[in-house]
Design an enzyme around this catalytic site. Structure first.
Site, short mmCIF file in Angstrom:
data_model
loop_
_atom_site.label_atom_id
_atom_site.label_comp_id
_atom_site.label_asym_id
_atom_site.label_seq_id
_atom_site.Cartn_x
_atom_site.Cartn_y
_atom_site.Cartn_z
N ASP A 25 -14.07 36.78 13.09
CA ASP A 25 -13.52 37.40 12.07
C ASP A 25 -11.90 37.97 12.50
OD1 ASP A 25 -15.44 39.19 9.51
OD2 ASP A 25 -12.96 39.75 9.87
N ASN A 85 -17.80 31.39 5.87
CA ASN A 85 -18.17 32.25 4.98
C ASN A 85 -16.80 33.49 4.61
OD1 ASN A 85 -20.20 34.58 3.78
ND2 ASN A 85 -19.24 35.51 5.43
N TYR A 103 -9.70 32.70 -8.03
CA TYR A 103 -10.82 32.75 -6.87
C TYR A 103 -11.85 31.85 -7.39
CZ TYR A 103 -15.14 34.83 -4.93
OH TYR A 103 -16.24 35.31 -4.08
N LYS A 156 -13.21 28.35 -5.16
CA LYS A 156 -14.73 28.33 -5.04
C LYS A 156 -15.40 26.96 -5.60
CE LYS A 156 -15.30 32.27 -2.75
NZ LYS A 156 -15.78 32.14 -1.30
N ILE A 158 -22.72 40.75 -5.14
CA ILE A 158 -23.39 41.12 -3.90
C ILE A 158 -22.81 42.64 -3.39
CG2 ILE A 158 -24.18 40.62 -1.45
CD1 ILE A 158 -25.08 38.78 -3.52
N THR A 172 -21.03 44.36 -1.47
CA THR A 172 -20.01 44.33 -0.23
C THR A 172 -18.75 44.88 -0.51
OG1 THR A 172 -19.15 42.20 -0.52
CG2 THR A 172 -21.11 41.88 0.31
P1 NAD Z 1 -16.63 41.39 2.81
O1 NAD Z 1 -15.17 41.70 2.19
O2 NAD Z 1 -17.67 42.29 3.05
O3 NAD Z 1 -16.45 40.34 4.04
C1 NAD Z 1 -15.64 39.16 4.16
C2 NAD Z 1 -15.07 39.06 5.69
O4 NAD Z 1 -14.40 38.16 5.71
C3 NAD Z 1 -14.61 40.41 5.97
O5 NAD Z 1 -15.16 40.81 7.30
C4 NAD Z 1 -13.04 39.95 6.38
O6 NAD Z 1 -12.31 40.80 7.47
C5 NAD Z 1 -13.27 38.55 6.60
N1 NAD Z 1 -11.99 37.85 6.50
C6 NAD Z 1 -11.13 37.92 5.41
N2 NAD Z 1 -10.17 37.14 5.65
C7 NAD Z 1 -10.22 36.58 6.70
C8 NAD Z 1 -9.25 35.64 7.59
N3 NAD Z 1 -8.21 35.37 7.16
N4 NAD Z 1 -9.88 35.24 8.68
C9 NAD Z 1 -11.25 35.83 9.12
N5 NAD Z 1 -12.03 36.64 8.64
C10 NAD Z 1 -11.60 37.05 7.50
O7 NAD Z 1 -17.01 40.39 1.59
P2 NAD Z 1 -18.45 39.27 1.51
O8 NAD Z 1 -18.64 39.67 0.08
O9 NAD Z 1 -19.32 39.58 2.69
O10 NAD Z 1 -17.87 38.04 1.33
C11 NAD Z 1 -18.24 36.97 2.21
C12 NAD Z 1 -18.06 35.52 1.32
O11 NAD Z 1 -18.84 35.72 0.38
C13 NAD Z 1 -16.72 35.32 0.89
O12 NAD Z 1 -16.44 33.82 0.97
C14 NAD Z 1 -16.90 35.73 -0.63
O13 NAD Z 1 -15.89 35.14 -1.49
C15 NAD Z 1 -18.34 35.34 -1.07
N6 NAD Z 1 -18.84 35.81 -2.20
C16 NAD Z 1 -19.02 37.12 -2.24
C17 NAD Z 1 -19.61 37.69 -3.38
C18 NAD Z 1 -19.79 39.25 -3.72
O14 NAD Z 1 -20.03 39.49 -4.82
N7 NAD Z 1 -19.72 40.02 -2.68
C19 NAD Z 1 -20.18 37.10 -4.56
C20 NAD Z 1 -20.03 35.41 -4.38
C21 NAD Z 1 -19.22 34.99 -2.94
#
Ligand code: NAD
Length: 302
Positions: free
Chosen positions: A45, A95, A160, A164, A193, A195
């Protein structure tokens, strides 16, 4: 322990995995579930402190590394370094991601570029490093986190959704190629989700739109309350065990995807009508606003 959790444990026990974005949210839940099933996990991360805290809590089967997934050589170092240290690499969860949105006419190219770098190029870098290695091994599973936004139209989250959708295309196309090489590829398409990402639609350090989008409100209105990341991680690992191509969760996301796949024109028309009605409601409301009292607020179609 249920039969399902026994077979899940058998699938992951002693396996070597890299999870990017593992300091928070879905990545943290995936890493936690993988370690819980006996895997050895490298938590990568950009938030090195957060990843270290998660790894410390998970114990000796996990290790944290600082990684910016937009840095291709660094992604290669982590992936190849993990394979070298452990003798092989069984799973890569690409991810890490950021949210990005706003009315398109207000978006800077900087915001588009940042979104494509973190949400798409990072996955390409992960695949470019891990896939040849897995082809040489004759085994391995790449799991890319896309989004429901990559499967159905997601107005006001256009950069976004574009990134995606590309991750979906990359993953499904590679899956077919990879099958003949003994490598598996899946793509995860979650609905909302619970988060921190739901509270962040302007990437840090990038000029955002004048009218910021409230992603939490937008997605909750459309799809209901956000799903817990731990439940999503369980669904993802089940999908990985079953080697599913597309892992879409929760049910509200599967329903939206099924409806759009069956009735694309109807769904697009209904969404457009809703957006027009919302604009008209705002126009009526604005005529009641005394002059000089400012903007009516964020754009969130009902
Ligand atoms: P989150 O913000 O809780 O976690 C994302 C993590 O990615 C963080 O720890 C952040 O530090 C890390 N990150 C960001 N930029 C980075 C970089 N350049 N290098 C390394 N790490 C980096 O969000 P999340 O919801 O857990 O997201 C995880 C994945 O799930 C993402 O790809 C997001 O697009 C996808 N997603 C999330 C949702 C939602 O509703 N939360 C829905 C669909 C998809």
């Amino acid at each position: 322990m249920t039969t399902d959790s026994v077979s899940t444990r058998r699938h992951f026990e002693g396996q070597v995995a890299v999870v990017t974005g593992a300091a928070s949210g879905i990545g943290k839940a995936l890493a936690t579930a993988l370690v819980g099933h006996g895997a050895v996990v490298v938590l990568a991360d950009i938030d090195a402190v957060g990843a270290k805290a998660v790894a410390e809590a998970l114990g000796h089967h996990s290790e944290a590394v600082a990684l910016d997934v937009t840095d291709a050589p660094a992604v290669r170092r982590v992936i190849e370094g993990t394979a070298e240290t452990h003798g092989r690499l069984d799973f890569v969860f690409n991810n890490a991601g950021i949210g990005a949105g706003g009315p398109v006419e207000e978006l800077s190219l900087e915001l588009w570029d940042k979104t494509i770098d973190v949400d798409l190029r990072s996955v390409i870098y992960g695949v470019a490093a891990a896939y040849p290695l897995m082809v040489r091994q004759g085994s391995g599973h790449i799991v890319n986190t896309a989004s429901l936004a990559g499967l159905v139209p997601s107005p006001l989250l256009t950069p976004y959704a574009a990134a995606k959708a590309a991750v979906v295309g990359l993953s499904t196309s590679l899956r077919v190629e990879a099958a003949a090489k003994g490598v598996r590829v899946s793509v995860v398409c979650p609905g909302p989700i619970e988060t921190p990402l739901l509270n962040q639609t302007n990437p840090p350090g990038v000029a955002g739109p004048a009218t910021p989008v409230n992603a939490r409100k937008l997605l909750t209105n459309a799809l209901g309350a956000p799903y817990p990341p731990e439940d999503l991680a369980a669904d993802v690992l089940e999908g990985v065990v079953e080697n599913r191509a597309l892992i879409v969760a929760p049910k509200s996301a599967r329903d939206a995807w099924a409806f759009f796949s069956a009735h694309p024109e109807e769904m697009l028309e209904a969404m457009a009508q809703k957006a027009i009605a919302s604009r008209d409601r705002r126009a009526v409301r604005d005529t009641d606003v005394p002059e000089g009292s400012g903007s009516p607020g964020a754009v969130t179609p009902k």
